[in-house]
Enzyme design. Structure first.
Site, short mmCIF file in Angstrom:
data_model
loop_
_atom_site.label_atom_id
_atom_site.label_comp_id
_atom_site.label_asym_id
_atom_site.label_seq_id
_atom_site.Cartn_x
_atom_site.Cartn_y
_atom_site.Cartn_z
CG HIS A 137 2.58 -15.52 -7.96
ND1 HIS A 137 3.94 -15.49 -8.11
CD2 HIS A 137 2.12 -14.32 -8.40
CE1 HIS A 137 4.30 -14.33 -8.63
NE2 HIS A 137 3.22 -13.60 -8.81
CD GLN A 181 -2.83 -5.90 2.52
OE1 GLN A 181 -3.94 -6.07 2.04
NE2 GLN A 181 -2.36 -4.71 2.86
P1 AMP Z 1 2.19 -10.32 -9.91
O1 AMP Z 1 2.50 -11.57 -10.68
O2 AMP Z 1 3.37 -9.67 -9.30
O3 AMP Z 1 1.30 -9.37 -10.70
O4 AMP Z 1 1.30 -10.78 -8.69
C1 AMP Z 1 0.12 -11.52 -8.89
C2 AMP Z 1 -0.62 -11.59 -7.58
O5 AMP Z 1 0.20 -12.24 -6.60
C3 AMP Z 1 -0.97 -10.20 -7.02
O6 AMP Z 1 -2.28 -10.24 -6.47
C4 AMP Z 1 0.08 -10.02 -5.96
O7 AMP Z 1 -0.33 -9.16 -4.92
C5 AMP Z 1 0.24 -11.43 -5.44
N1 AMP Z 1 1.52 -11.57 -4.74
C6 AMP Z 1 2.75 -11.23 -5.21
N2 AMP Z 1 3.69 -11.43 -4.25
C7 AMP Z 1 3.04 -11.88 -3.16
C8 AMP Z 1 3.45 -12.25 -1.85
N3 AMP Z 1 4.73 -12.20 -1.47
N4 AMP Z 1 2.51 -12.68 -0.98
C9 AMP Z 1 1.20 -12.74 -1.35
N5 AMP Z 1 0.75 -12.40 -2.58
C10 AMP Z 1 1.65 -11.98 -3.47
#
Ligand code: AMP
Length: 280
Positions: free
Chosen positions: A37, A148
């Site tokens: 994040h 991604q």
């Molecule tokens: P989430 O809180 O899981 O909804 O994720 C929020 C944002 O963070 C989304 O755009 C995800 O794709 C991104 N995200 C989650 N995990 C990763 C990661 N390991 N690397 C890069 N971006 C991430």
């Protein structure tokens, strides 16, 4: 860092920023933040004059029986991290602020939204598209940053941005991993120590496919077979999907050419994890 809970206040702040000509970078999240994040926030900071993040565990994208109630919530620690990264405003509404009673409008990205995770989790991407469209209307960012890691989500949102003429740039950021290759995820917190070891097989299967491609194998059927053997012989793993698809349409590709998406989803115990790679 200012914490805003009301839609009207958030809209007012963003209206004023735009009037002053300040470029807005936006990183939406569900909280339980990790370095993945924070990489979105850092990228936004490097490309925009002000950064707005959101934390909202969106009930609409969880099906009954999924982990909405258990989803990790670490708000105070998240705030500390976002503040340290220079986020100007955190939008953290309650569910009833985003979905007041009587709200009935949703956004469905047909076709793309029914593939990969959309096939395994019916309605999931309607929940995602609806909340992201609302956030885009509230914040009206110049650039919005997504990982991604959620490749199918990016495909769905790109299509939505195009179809609904959102006046913004959607920026896709690389997957951030732990040193041993495990893609960072808020759901990794669910894993026991042995499960975390078992979870490494997702990255291992992708790496084997990547190596086979580097050695000249492009046929998806052969590559998927290699990945499947690795996944299916691992203990504690139940494969949801392993697929080679076009990264924009999410339709299967017979051959893994440059830019194709190799995506995997699997249960490690009760935890559903996803990972992917883009063919170089
Ligand atoms: P989430 O809180 O899981 O909804 O994720 C929020 C944002 O963070 C989304 O755009 C995800 O794709 C991104 N995200 C989650 N995990 C990763 C990661 N390991 N690397 C890069 N971006 C991430």
């Amino acid at each position: 860092m200012k914490i805003v809970k009301s839609v009207a206040e958030m809209q007012g702040i963003c209206r004023e920023l735009r009037t002053r000509g300040v470029s807005i970078g936006f990183a939406p999240t569900m909280g339980a933040l990790h370095r993945g994040h924070l990489s979105l926030v850092q990228r936004a900071r490097s490309e925009c004059q002000t950064v707005i993040a959101s934390i909202f565990v969106n009930p609409l994208q969880f099906a009954p029986g999924e982990d909405f109630a258990q989803y990790p919530r670490t708000f105070d620690e998240d705030c500390r991290q976002l503040e340290a990264e220079g986020v100007a405003v955190l939008f953290a509404p309650e569910a009833k602020e985003m979905y007041p009673s009587g709200a009935v409008t949703t956004i469905t990205v047909s076709g793309i939204g029914d593939r990969l995770d959309g096939a395994s989790r019916p309605g999931h991407f309607t929940g995602v598209a609806t909340v992201v469209a609302k956030l885009f209307h509230i914040i009206a960012p110049h650039r919005a940053y997504f990982g991604q890691k959620d490749a199918a989500q990016i495909a769905v949102l790109r299509q939505m941005v195009q179809d609904l003429n959102f006046d913004l740039e959607l920026v896709s950021c690389p997957i951030v991993r732990d040193a041993d290759g495990l893609a960072l995820s808020s759901r990794n917190r669910y894993l026991s120590f042995p499960e975390r070891e078992q979870a490494l097989v997702l990255h291992r299967a992708l790496t084997e496919i990547e190596q086979s491609i580097a050695h000249g194998e492009r046929r998806s059927s052969a590559l998927l077979q290699i990945g499947r053997i690795t996944l299916e012989t691992a203990t504690g793993i139940k494969v949801d999907y392993l697929a080679i698809v076009d990264a924009r349409s999410l339709l299967p590709e017979a051959s893994a050419e440059r830019g194709a998406l190799v995506a995997v989803a699997a249960y490690v115990g009760r935890t559903r994890l996803i990972d992917n790679l883009l063919v170089a």
